[in-house]
Write a protein that holds these residues in place. Structure first.
Motif, PDB file in Angstrom:
ATOM      1  N   GLY A  80       0.808  -1.218   0.000  1.00  0.00           N
ATOM      2  CA  GLY A  80       0.000   0.000   0.000  1.00  0.00           C
ATOM      3  C   GLY A  80       0.840   1.267   0.000  1.00  0.00           C
ATOM      4  N   GLY A  81       2.162   1.122  -0.102  1.00  0.00           N
ATOM      5  CA  GLY A  81       3.020   2.307  -0.130  1.00  0.00           C
ATOM      6  C   GLY A  81       3.596   2.645   1.228  1.00  0.00           C
ATOM      7  N   TYR A  82       3.215   1.902   2.239  1.00  0.00           N
ATOM      8  CA  TYR A  82       3.742   2.125   3.588  1.00  0.00           C
ATOM      9  C   TYR A  82       3.725   0.787   4.321  1.00  0.00           C
ATOM     10  CZ  TYR A  82      -1.244   2.173   4.808  1.00  0.00           C
ATOM     11  OH  TYR A  82      -2.559   1.851   4.961  1.00  0.00           O
ATOM     12  N   LEU A  83       4.362   0.741   5.468  1.00  0.00           N
ATOM     13  CA  LEU A  83       4.432  -0.516   6.220  1.00  0.00           C
ATOM     14  C   LEU A  83       3.091  -0.775   6.920  1.00  0.00           C
ATOM     15  CD1 LEU A  83       6.599  -2.644   6.904  1.00  0.00           C
ATOM     16  CD2 LEU A  83       6.979  -1.418   9.047  1.00  0.00           C
ATOM     17  N   HIS A  84       2.444  -1.865   6.532  1.00  0.00           N
ATOM     18  CA  HIS A  84       1.115  -2.132   7.115  1.00  0.00           C
ATOM     19  C   HIS A  84       0.929  -3.626   7.333  1.00  0.00           C
ATOM     20  CE1 HIS A  84      -0.032  -3.451   3.108  1.00  0.00           C
ATOM     21  NE2 HIS A  84       0.366  -2.296   2.623  1.00  0.00           N
ATOM     22  N   GLY A  85      -0.215  -3.982   7.889  1.00  0.00           N
ATOM     23  CA  GLY A  85      -0.527  -5.376   8.165  1.00  0.00           C
ATOM     24  C   GLY A  85      -0.781  -6.169   6.890  1.00  0.00           C
ATOM     25  N   ARG A 120     -17.428   0.458   4.618  1.00  0.00           N
ATOM     26  CA  ARG A 120     -16.060   0.946   4.425  1.00  0.00           C
ATOM     27  C   ARG A 120     -15.757   0.974   2.930  1.00  0.00           C
ATOM     28  NH1 ARG A 120     -12.068  -2.445   8.002  1.00  0.00           N
ATOM     29  NH2 ARG A 120     -13.110  -4.168   6.975  1.00  0.00           N
ATOM     30  N   TRP A 122     -12.953   1.450  -0.492  1.00  0.00           N
ATOM     31  CA  TRP A 122     -11.607   1.429  -1.078  1.00  0.00           C
ATOM     32  C   TRP A 122     -11.705   1.973  -2.494  1.00  0.00           C
ATOM     33  CZ3 TRP A 122     -13.521  -2.087   2.249  1.00  0.00           C
ATOM     34  CH2 TRP A 122     -12.747  -2.427   3.350  1.00  0.00           C
ATOM     35  N   VAL A 169      -6.257  -2.779  -2.957  1.00  0.00           N
ATOM     36  CA  VAL A 169      -5.445  -3.352  -1.870  1.00  0.00           C
ATOM     37  C   VAL A 169      -6.316  -3.331  -0.621  1.00  0.00           C
ATOM     38  CG1 VAL A 169      -3.357  -3.142  -0.487  1.00  0.00           C
ATOM     39  CG2 VAL A 169      -3.292  -2.559  -2.908  1.00  0.00           C
ATOM     40  N   PRO A 171      -7.399  -5.302   3.391  1.00  0.00           N
ATOM     41  CA  PRO A 171      -6.881  -6.160   4.475  1.00  0.00           C
ATOM     42  C   PRO A 171      -7.158  -7.629   4.142  1.00  0.00           C
ATOM     43  CG  PRO A 171      -8.285  -4.419   5.353  1.00  0.00           C
ATOM     44  CD  PRO A 171      -8.427  -4.368   3.875  1.00  0.00           C
TER      45      PRO A 171
ATOM     46  N   GLY B 117       7.182   5.878   2.310  1.00  0.00           N
ATOM     47  CA  GLY B 117       5.914   5.773   3.009  1.00  0.00           C
ATOM     48  C   GLY B 117       6.030   5.828   4.519  1.00  0.00           C
ATOM     49  N   LEU B 125      -3.196   6.729   3.352  1.00  0.00           N
ATOM     50  CA  LEU B 125      -3.315   5.440   4.023  1.00  0.00           C
ATOM     51  C   LEU B 125      -4.593   4.749   3.552  1.00  0.00           C
ATOM     52  CD1 LEU B 125      -2.342   6.593   7.632  1.00  0.00           C
ATOM     53  CD2 LEU B 125      -0.832   5.694   5.869  1.00  0.00           C
ATOM     54  N   LEU B 126      -4.542   3.423   3.489  1.00  0.00           N
ATOM     55  CA  LEU B 126      -5.668   2.666   2.934  1.00  0.00           C
ATOM     56  C   LEU B 126      -6.593   2.170   4.044  1.00  0.00           C
ATOM     57  CD1 LEU B 126      -3.661   0.628   0.269  1.00  0.00           C
ATOM     58  CD2 LEU B 126      -4.997   2.698  -0.065  1.00  0.00           C
ATOM     59  N   GLY B 128      -8.596   0.306   6.604  1.00  0.00           N
ATOM     60  CA  GLY B 128      -8.452  -0.953   7.330  1.00  0.00           C
ATOM     61  C   GLY B 128      -7.038  -1.502   7.373  1.00  0.00           C
ATOM     62  N   LEU B 129      -6.086  -0.835   6.729  1.00  0.00           N
ATOM     63  CA  LEU B 129      -4.692  -1.319   6.754  1.00  0.00           C
ATOM     64  C   LEU B 129      -3.893  -0.460   7.731  1.00  0.00           C
ATOM     65  CD1 LEU B 129      -3.965  -2.189   3.026  1.00  0.00           C
ATOM     66  CD2 LEU B 129      -3.995  -3.757   4.965  1.00  0.00           C
ATOM     67  N   ARG B 130      -3.825  -0.945   8.946  1.00  0.00           N
ATOM     68  CA  ARG B 130      -3.139  -0.204   9.999  1.00  0.00           C
ATOM     69  C   ARG B 130      -1.653  -0.110   9.662  1.00  0.00           C
ATOM     70  NH1 ARG B 130      -3.745  -2.042  16.190  1.00  0.00           N
ATOM     71  NH2 ARG B 130      -5.906  -2.069  15.499  1.00  0.00           N
ATOM     72  N   GLY B 131      -1.135   1.107   9.649  1.00  0.00           N
ATOM     73  CA  GLY B 131       0.253   1.299   9.237  1.00  0.00           C
ATOM     74  C   GLY B 131       1.134   1.733  10.379  1.00  0.00           C
ATOM     75  N   THR B 132       2.422   1.427  10.244  1.00  0.00           N
ATOM     76  CA  THR B 132       3.420   1.888  11.205  1.00  0.00           C
ATOM     77  C   THR B 132       4.307   2.909  10.517  1.00  0.00           C
ATOM     78  OG1 THR B 132       3.412  -0.278  12.238  1.00  0.00           O
ATOM     79  CG2 THR B 132       5.279   1.140  12.744  1.00  0.00           C
TER      80      THR B 132
END
Lengths: 201, 190
Positions: A80-85, A120, A122, A169, A171, B117, B125-126, B128-132
């Motif tokens: 997603g362009g960043y650090l995520h789950g 929700r 997207w 993208v 979860p 990022g 931020l997307l 439901g995708l919890r980001g650090t």
């Protein structure tokens, strides 16, 4: 003879007075018209046309159908362009048959989104990751054209089916139940304004 | 009758004076929280994990740089390591630092420091995708004591009548001194 002099003054300044009245009216009406137009353009999609997966549905002088939904798990954490789950890629495939006189540029203005049972949302093709973007570009994500071989743009033609994909993208634990995908042309361009297609899976 | 009229008039005047002004009426709705606590607003949630200070950052070399880039601060860099998540729709979560005397320091731009990022200011931020990631603030060191971190939806300013998460960073005099003493001269973020 104040009446006669007043009438004389009115006659002498009639042009100015009429001009001021016209300009005054325009000064109120033009900003009002612009604000109203902006409001319509910015309006969220509001009138849904429900479409069952696999069946053709008419929308803005074209026929549309959803033909496939594919899910790919195991995306890298930064997809997603960043650090995520944990995330999955959801690829929704559509076909459109433009009606007579429908230009591919008009179709290219369409947007897609995904909505789950909780409401929700997207947006389609919001893929900051460079690797994903390349792959999605190769798939073809515009509703009315795609980049073909030798960078030649292939366009949807009236009467011929044109296939395109929308990629999301999401979860990894997003339940499929209750998901629906939506296609919408700019709200101000549809009749009535804000009409959009809602596909239930 | 006259007395009643005077009393009513006095009440009207008092009520008018007690009425909040326009700015107060449309002010953001503050949701308080603390470090280590996940705070959920209308459409996003944030948890501040840790605050850290550094005098400069070392980031990867850019396309036209020969060496890694040093990003110096005008005051001191404060970084807040966070977990953030849009709950309803994709979008931006922005941050600002509010000092004890009410000054506002907005988080540094997405490209300063340039971390892709990981710098969450200006990062979409997307859902439901919890980001650090982290937010970075260039602040005068003497403004840190008592500062709160604030988070809001969008990438402009806190929305009127929308939620504003306000995190007490726990920066009393002793904690601020300790944080300043531990400030890294140059923090390597490569």
């Amino acid at each position: 003879m104040p009446n006669a002099s007043a009438r004389g003054w009115l006659r002498g300044n009639l042009g100015w007075l009429l001009g001021a009245a016209v300009l005054g009216t325009l000064a109120f009406w033009l900003p009002y018209r612009d604000a109203q137009r902006e409001y319509v353009e910015r309006r969220e999609p509001s009138h849904a046309i429900d479409a069952a997966a696999g069946r053709w549905t008419r929308y803005e002088n074209a026929r549309w159908r959803l033909i496939d939904v594919r899910r790919e798990d195991g995306l890298p954490q930064g997809a997603g362009g960043y650090l995520h789950g944990d995330a999955s890629l959801l690829i929704v495939t559509y076909e459109v048959v433009p009606g007579p006189g429908v230009d591919s540029d008009v179709l290219d203005a369409c947007n897609g989104r995904l909505v789950d049972a909780r409401g929700r949302r997207w947006d389609a093709d919001a893929l900051p990751s460079a690797k994903l973007s390349e792959r999605v570009r190769a798939l073809g994500t515009s509703c009315g054209s795609r980049l073909g071989k030798d960078f030649v743009r292939e366009k949807a033609r009236p009467g011929w089916p044109f296939r395109f994909h929308h990629v999301f993208v999401v979860p990894r634990d997003l339940p499929r139940q209750g998901l629906r995908s939506e296609l919408m042309l700019p709200a101000s361009k549809t009749t009535p304004p804000g009409r959009y297609l809602r596909f239930t899976w | 009758m006259l007395v009643a009229a005077v009393l009513v008039l006095a009440a009207v005047v008092w009520l008018r004076r007690a009425e909040p002004d326009y700015d107060a009426k449309v002010a953001p709705i503050v949701l308080p929280g603390a470090v280590g606590q996940r705070v959920q607003a209308r459409n996003f949630a944030v948890e501040v994990k840790k605050a850290k200070l550094a005098h400069a950052y070392l980031t990867k070399a850019g396309l036209f740089d020969a060496a890694p880039r040093t990003v110096a601060s005008d005051g001191i860099w404060m970084s807040l390591l966070v977990e953030a998540e849009p709950l309803d729709e994709p979008g931006f979560i922005s941050a600002q630092l509010r000092t004890r005397d009410g000054l506002i320091y907005r988080a540094s731009d997405h490209g300063r420091p340039e971390l892709g990022g990981s710098n969450f200011n200006g990062q979409e931020l997307l859902t439901g995708l919890r980001g650090t990631g982290a937010y970075f603030f260039d602040v005068p060191p003497d403004r840190l004591e008592g500062a709160h971190a604030q988070f809001y939806w969008g990438n402009v300013t806190p929305g009127q009548m929308d939620h504003l998460i306000d995190i007490d960073l726990g920066l009393d005099a002793a904690a601020t001194r300790k944080l300043l003493a531990g400030a890294t001269p140059t923090l390597d973020l490569r």
